[in-house]
Design a protein around this motif. Structure first.
Motif, short mmCIF file in Angstrom:
data_model
loop_
_atom_site.label_atom_id
_atom_site.label_comp_id
_atom_site.label_asym_id
_atom_site.label_seq_id
_atom_site.Cartn_x
_atom_site.Cartn_y
_atom_site.Cartn_z
N VAL A 18 0.84 -0.81 -0.15
CA VAL A 18 -0.08 0.19 0.26
C VAL A 18 1.01 1.27 0.24
CG1 VAL A 18 -1.48 1.78 1.14
CG2 VAL A 18 -2.27 -1.25 1.18
N ASP A 19 0.55 1.82 -0.47
CA ASP A 19 1.07 2.80 -0.66
C ASP A 19 2.26 3.65 -1.30
OD1 ASP A 19 -0.96 4.91 0.62
OD2 ASP A 19 -0.57 5.39 1.71
N ASP A 20 2.44 2.36 -2.39
CA ASP A 20 4.04 2.38 -2.19
C ASP A 20 4.45 2.98 -3.90
OD1 ASP A 20 7.03 1.49 -3.72
OD2 ASP A 20 6.67 -0.08 -1.76
N VAL A 21 4.38 3.80 -4.67
CA VAL A 21 4.50 4.02 -5.68
C VAL A 21 5.68 3.60 -6.33
CG1 VAL A 21 5.45 6.52 -7.02
CG2 VAL A 21 3.95 6.55 -4.96
N ASP A 22 6.95 3.92 -5.90
CA ASP A 22 7.74 2.95 -6.68
C ASP A 22 7.42 1.47 -7.23
OD1 ASP A 22 9.55 5.15 -6.96
OD2 ASP A 22 10.67 4.04 -4.61
N ALA A 23 7.17 0.50 -5.71
CA ALA A 23 6.70 -0.89 -6.15
C ALA A 23 5.37 -0.96 -6.91
CB ALA A 23 6.08 -1.52 -4.77
N LEU A 24 4.60 -0.14 -7.33
CA LEU A 24 2.67 -0.08 -7.80
C LEU A 24 3.82 0.76 -9.73
CD1 LEU A 24 0.36 -0.56 -9.09
CD2 LEU A 24 -0.32 2.39 -7.98
N ALA A 25 4.70 0.89 -10.14
CA ALA A 25 5.41 2.03 -11.37
C ALA A 25 5.91 0.48 -11.67
CB ALA A 25 6.54 2.92 -10.94
N ASP A 26 7.04 -0.13 -11.23
CA ASP A 26 7.36 -1.20 -11.08
C ASP A 26 7.02 -2.36 -11.88
OD1 ASP A 26 10.21 -2.80 -11.87
OD2 ASP A 26 8.97 -3.99 -9.65
N ALA A 27 5.75 -2.32 -11.12
CA ALA A 27 4.90 -3.85 -11.43
C ALA A 27 4.10 -3.09 -12.49
CB ALA A 27 3.58 -4.16 -10.25
N LEU A 28 3.55 -2.15 -13.18
CA LEU A 28 3.00 -1.92 -14.05
C LEU A 28 3.65 -1.49 -15.33
CD1 LEU A 28 0.46 0.52 -13.03
CD2 LEU A 28 0.19 -1.08 -13.33
N ARG A 29 5.52 -1.16 -15.16
CA ARG A 29 5.97 -1.08 -16.32
C ARG A 29 6.05 -2.70 -16.47
NH1 ARG A 29 9.93 2.17 -17.09
NH2 ARG A 29 9.81 3.07 -15.12
N ARG A 30 6.33 -3.40 -15.41
CA ARG A 30 6.19 -5.19 -16.15
C ARG A 30 5.26 -5.54 -16.42
NH1 ARG A 30 7.70 -9.14 -11.59
NH2 ARG A 30 7.90 -10.92 -13.05
N MET A 31 4.48 -5.23 -16.75
CA MET A 31 2.59 -5.51 -17.35
C MET A 31 2.80 -4.53 -18.92
SD MET A 31 -0.08 -7.61 -16.81
CE MET A 31 -0.62 -7.49 -15.06
N ILE A 32 3.70 -3.76 -19.03
CA ILE A 32 3.21 -3.09 -19.96
C ILE A 32 4.98 -4.00 -20.98
CG2 ILE A 32 3.87 -0.81 -21.03
CD1 ILE A 32 2.16 0.50 -18.54
N GLU A 33 5.80 -4.09 -20.83
CA GLU A 33 6.83 -4.26 -21.05
C GLU A 33 7.24 -5.79 -21.14
OE1 GLU A 33 9.79 -0.85 -20.40
OE2 GLU A 33 10.16 -2.35 -19.10
N GLU A 34 6.63 -6.53 -20.54
CA GLU A 34 6.60 -8.21 -20.83
C GLU A 34 5.26 -9.02 -20.76
OE1 GLU A 34 8.37 -9.32 -17.03
OE2 GLU A 34 10.00 -7.28 -16.53
N PRO A 35 5.86 -8.98 -22.28
CA PRO A 35 4.42 -9.49 -23.08
C PRO A 35 4.38 -11.07 -22.06
CG PRO A 35 5.83 -9.66 -24.54
CD PRO A 35 6.52 -8.42 -23.32
N ALA A 36 5.31 -12.17 -22.16
CA ALA A 36 5.41 -13.14 -21.39
C ALA A 36 5.04 -13.30 -20.03
CB ALA A 36 6.45 -13.76 -21.94
N LEU A 37 4.77 -11.95 -19.35
CA LEU A 37 4.66 -12.17 -17.80
C LEU A 37 2.78 -11.93 -18.12
CD1 LEU A 37 4.50 -12.08 -14.66
CD2 LEU A 37 4.86 -9.69 -15.75
N ARG A 38 2.70 -11.05 -19.09
CA ARG A 38 1.33 -10.72 -18.97
C ARG A 38 0.48 -11.73 -19.68
NH1 ARG A 38 2.25 -6.93 -22.36
NH2 ARG A 38 1.57 -7.19 -24.13
N LYS A 39 1.12 -12.88 -20.36
CA LYS A 39 0.46 -13.85 -21.02
C LYS A 39 0.24 -14.57 -19.61
CE LYS A 39 0.18 -17.65 -24.50
NZ LYS A 39 0.25 -18.81 -23.11
N ARG A 40 1.32 -15.31 -19.34
CA ARG A 40 1.59 -16.00 -18.41
C ARG A 40 -0.36 -15.94 -17.15
NH1 ARG A 40 3.26 -15.96 -13.24
NH2 ARG A 40 5.15 -13.54 -13.56
N LEU A 41 0.07 -14.18 -17.11
CA LEU A 41 -0.89 -13.51 -15.59
C LEU A 41 -2.52 -13.58 -16.59
CD1 LEU A 41 0.92 -10.48 -13.63
CD2 LEU A 41 0.34 -13.03 -12.97
N ARG A 42 -2.55 -13.57 -17.37
CA ARG A 42 -3.94 -13.48 -18.09
C ARG A 42 -4.48 -15.16 -17.96
NH1 ARG A 42 -2.70 -11.82 -22.67
NH2 ARG A 42 -2.79 -13.70 -24.18
N ASP A 43 -3.12 -15.86 -18.25
CA ASP A 43 -3.43 -17.10 -18.46
C ASP A 43 -4.50 -18.01 -16.73
OD1 ASP A 43 -3.24 -17.45 -20.78
OD2 ASP A 43 -1.30 -19.22 -20.66
#
Length: 351
Positions: free
Chosen positions: A300-325
């Motif tokens: 909660v309230d961790d801007v750095d962690a949230l930005a990093d997680a969203l960056r990964r969601m945007i930049e890592e299609p393999a991760l996005r596919k794994r989480l979507r599955d």
């Protein structure tokens, strides 16, 4: 089934029962499900100010309970009852009262320490007087033990979810969806700050949720978005009707929630019902609502962690596919509102 033989109960909520927050929508789905099971359910919305009640609220609450016949079964939403334990105590001896607690009022993030202590006391007094308590998550059930409510007096009825088609995804730029009322507890300012750090990446963010529950806060968030230079990529749409909201889910690639606290987090399972991968905080029950294979959790309230997680969601299609599955797998295990209403009915039958 004749009206004479139909089981009956009343639901009492604060203000307009048609409000579109998670708590009010839960109540409405349960009421609809009970009616489909043959229950005669009267829904009463109380006038006045809640959860810090004014005189009008006290009078409306007392009048609503006074008008009920002896031995009536009545479900009272925690938002209505938490600040008025004296009214509960007055009527508890002749009514079968069930408290429905989505999360304790004392756990709101935008109240001062004095009001928090007042809620801790008033909620404990109100909960001590009712026949039984229903919560929407195991997390909230555990939390209520801090208010002196024995686990044997608590039933957990987890929300259901409406069936929905899987979102297709695959858009460019990546489309994020946030569904949350624009109030301090929902953490929109943290989301804006995190997205500002990703301004060089390709993304869009649609925010759905009332701008009217805390207009000043909503104005601050709109100004923050403008000042961050994100106005053409991050939009506050206010509340949406069901059809519009379904369209927003269908058009999304992922779901994001920066909330500081949730008693369950219905929007998480609604996102999973569309097969959307999720980025959210660990606030309250969220860490238990989101399956680990379907999303990324941040503090909660961790801007750095949230930005990093969203960056990964945007930049890592393999991760996005794994989480979507993972989200689509979790989707198969979600229960519907008919099951939730059946469980709620069993609680009512036991009182």
């Amino acid at each position: 089934m004749s009206d004479q033989a139909s089981p009956r109960c009343s639901f009492i909520v604060a203000g307009d029962p048609g409000q579109r927050t998670g708590g009010y929508r839960y109540d409405a789905f349960i009421v609809d499900g009970l009616r489909e099971r043959g229950w005669k359910v009267e829904v009463m919305g109380l006038a006045g100010r809640f959860p810090v009640p004014d005189e009008l609220a006290w009078e409306a609450f007392d009048r609503a309970l006074t008008d009920l016949p002896d031995d009536s079964l009545v479900v009272i939403d925690g938002l209505a009852m938490g600040g008025l334990p004296d009214v509960i105590q007055t009527h508890a001896g002749r009514l079968r009262i069930i408290a429905l607690v989505h999360h304790p009022l004392a756990d709101e993030s935008d109240i001062g320490s004095v009001q928090r202590m007042l809620f801790l006391r008033s909620e404990a007094e109100a909960l001590a007087a009712v026949a039984t308590v229903v919560t929407t998550s195991a997390f909230t059930a555990r939390r209520l033990q801090d208010f002196g409510v024995a686990s044997s007096r608590i039933s957990v009825v987890v929300p259901g979810v409406q069936a929905a088609p899987v979102a297709v995804g695959g858009h460019h730029p990546l489309r994020m969806l946030c569904v949350a009322t624009i109030t301090p507890r929902k953490g929109h300012e943290v989301l804006v700050a995190a997205l500002q750090r990703l301004e060089k990446l390709d993304w869009e963010c649609v925010c759905v949720g009332s701008l009217l529950r805390d207009p000043l806060h909503a104005q601050r968030i709109a100004r923050q978005i403008q000042d961050a230079g994100l106005a053409d990529r991050m939009r506050l749409y206010g509340e949406m009707a069901d059809v519009e909201l379904a369209g927003a889910y269908a058009a999304a690639d992922c779901f994001v929630l920066a909330s500081r606290y949730e008693g369950y987090g219905m929007v998480i399972t609604e996102a999973l019902a569309r097969g959307l991968p999720v980025v959210c905080t660990r606030g309250g029950a969220l860490a238990e609502t989101l399956p680990p294979e379907a999303g990324l959790l941040v503090a909660v309230d961790d801007v750095d962690a949230l930005a990093d997680a969203l960056r990964r969601m945007i930049e890592e299609p393999a991760l996005r596919k794994r989480l979507r599955d993972g989200a689509r797998k979790a989707r198969d295990g979600l229960r519907d509102w008919a099951d939730a209403a059946a469980e709620f009915a069993r609680v009512l039958d036991s009182v």
